[in-house]
Write an enzyme that holds these catalytic residues in place. Structure first.
Site, PDB file in Angstrom:
ATOM      1  N   ASP A 176      -3.701  -2.611   5.310  1.00 14.24           N
ATOM      2  CA  ASP A 176      -3.082  -3.918   5.488  1.00 14.24           C
ATOM      3  C   ASP A 176      -1.599  -3.832   5.113  1.00 14.24           C
ATOM      4  O   ASP A 176      -0.911  -2.919   5.550  1.00 14.24           O
ATOM      5  CB  ASP A 176      -3.838  -4.968   4.654  1.00 14.24           C
ATOM      6  N   TYR A 234       4.575 -12.263   4.674  1.00 15.05           N
ATOM      7  CA  TYR A 234       4.414 -12.123   6.123  1.00 15.05           C
ATOM      8  C   TYR A 234       5.727 -12.444   6.847  1.00 15.05           C
ATOM      9  O   TYR A 234       6.100 -11.776   7.817  1.00 15.05           O
ATOM     10  CB  TYR A 234       3.299 -13.039   6.625  1.00 15.05           C
ATOM     11  N   HIS A 268     -11.869  -3.814   7.298  1.00 18.00           N
ATOM     12  CA  HIS A 268     -10.475  -3.927   6.885  1.00 18.00           C
ATOM     13  C   HIS A 268     -10.282  -3.668   5.391  1.00 18.00           C
ATOM     14  O   HIS A 268      -9.232  -3.198   4.976  1.00 18.00           O
ATOM     15  CB  HIS A 268      -9.973  -5.326   7.245  1.00 18.00           C
TER      16      HIS A 268
END
Length: 384
Positions: free
Chosen positions: A177, A307, A361
């Site tokens: 990630d 982000y 993930h």
């Protein structure tokens, strides 16, 4: 700030406030209470809420967390929380492992002993690592940045300085990630210090040079770009919001623990490799401990904002640019869209590219044994 031991200590007042908010939670109507089609399953969240209110014991989790080797220091003006456990073996290799969103340093709890003491877990002592697991700024126990402009690239520089403080001039990197992006930036910007980087994800912002003078896209590469576009259109609402207007979302998530849980649980359900039953892989206590760390940190806005910072500082490359440190990638079957090897090899020196049989993930949380074996195998020829 010198390096000092750290103990996680949530106050009774914080716990009381959380419980009051949980008791006063108001759930929205749902056309399909047992479906994940429109987002978080309402029936699942109601069961999670009941467990949180009546069965989850934060103090038990806190005591367990405080058995981990936790530290705090300041790096270039930024306070950083991290785990640091030395390996048991001949000349353990230093390794920094970086988590992502919506995870935390706790993802590595089961991975830590497998890497630091492999001989005690069916492995070879020659594969031991000194492991450092920092908490991203604004995540878990690391305070939020006090200024804009802290993307994965700047975090990589913080990690390089942190490892220097710990006495590691050269070291390996690992991550998934956001942590994969930090690891790739370490390999790119700090090549003399990086022995190699192992990833279990390739960030969506990674773009090799394309166009005139570059190799044409292969069929597999074109297929990857198509799958990525489909994912963004059907599953990427969270990323679009967090990378553009994180502050608006933060008002809701900072005020409602149930809202925070709904936002995070949707991703665990979608990204974990499970037989349509998340609880078979991750218990409610595991989920709630992660969610509670986000809640008690008080830094939801900062965790979302990363982000936006990464969108403004993407992992793009100039024509002819190459990254020298060896790269290894393990692909887990329930992972978000992953590119073919050729896409990564346009820039990186790919030494290992393996497909795991199980996992998603959150590889360190779901399949720590598989990930540990992959990390050991990748770094084994790079030792010495």
């Amino acid at each position: 700030m010198p390096i000092r031991p750290f103990t996680l200590a949530v106050t009774d007042a914080q716990l009381s406030d959380l419980h009051q908010r949980l008791r006063n939670s108001r759930l929205p109507d749902a056309l399909k209470p047992d479906s994940w089609e429109d987002g978080t399953n309402s029936a699942f969240l109601q069961r999670l809420l009941e467990h949180w209110c009546n069965h989850f014991d934060w103090r038990d989790q806190e005591r367990r967390i405080n058995q981990l080797p936790q530290f705090m220091t300041e790096v270039n003006g930024q306070a950083i929380h991290f785990l640091h456990q030395r390996g048991k073996g001949h000349k353990p290799m230093p390794l920094v492992i970086t988590h992502g969103w919506p995870g935390s340093f706790l993802e590595m709890e089961q991975l830590l002993p497998l890497l630091t003491d492999p001989a005690a877990h069916g492995g070879d002592a020659a594969d031991a690592f000194d492991v450092v697991v920092p908490s991203l700024p604004g995540y878990g126990c690391s305070p939020a940045p006090t200024q804009a402009g802290i993307s994965s690239r700047q975090i990589a520089a913080l990690w390089k300085a942190l490892m220097g403080q710990l006495g590691y001039g050269r070291f390996g990197a690992q991550g998934g990630d956001i942590g994969a992006g930090v690891s790739m930036w370490l390999a790119r910007d700090h090549q003399p210090q990086i022995i190699g980087a192992h990833l279990n994800y390739i960030p969506g912002s990674y773009r090799p040079p394309l166009g005139a003078g570059q190799d044409a896209l292969s069929e597999k590469e074109q297929d990857f770009l198509g799958r990525s576009s489909h994912f963004a259109a059907t599953e990427g609402a969270y990323a679009a919001l967090q990378s553009t207007k994180p502050q608006t979302l933060a008002f809701a998530l900072a005020d409602s623990p149930l809202g925070l849980a709904a936002w995070i649980v949707e991703k665990f359900h979608a990204w974990v490799d499970h037989p349509d039953d998340l609880e078979q892989v991750l218990s409610f206590d595991t989920l709630l401990t992660d969610i509670a760390l986000y809640w008690f940190s008080g830094n939801v806005q900062a965790s979302l904002r990363l982000y936006k910072e990464n969108r403004q500082n993407p992992l793009t490359f100039k024509p002819g640019e190459r990254v020298a440190p060896p790269l290894g990638v393990t692909l887990f079957p329930k992972e978000l869209p992953m590119p073919p090897r050729s896409w990564v090899a346009r820039v990186f020196d790919v030494h290992r590219w393996e497909h795991a049989a199980h996992g998603g993930h959150f590889a360190a949380l779901e399949q720590p044994q598989i990930l540990a074996e992959e990390v050991r195998a990748f770094f084994r020829p790079l030792r010495g």
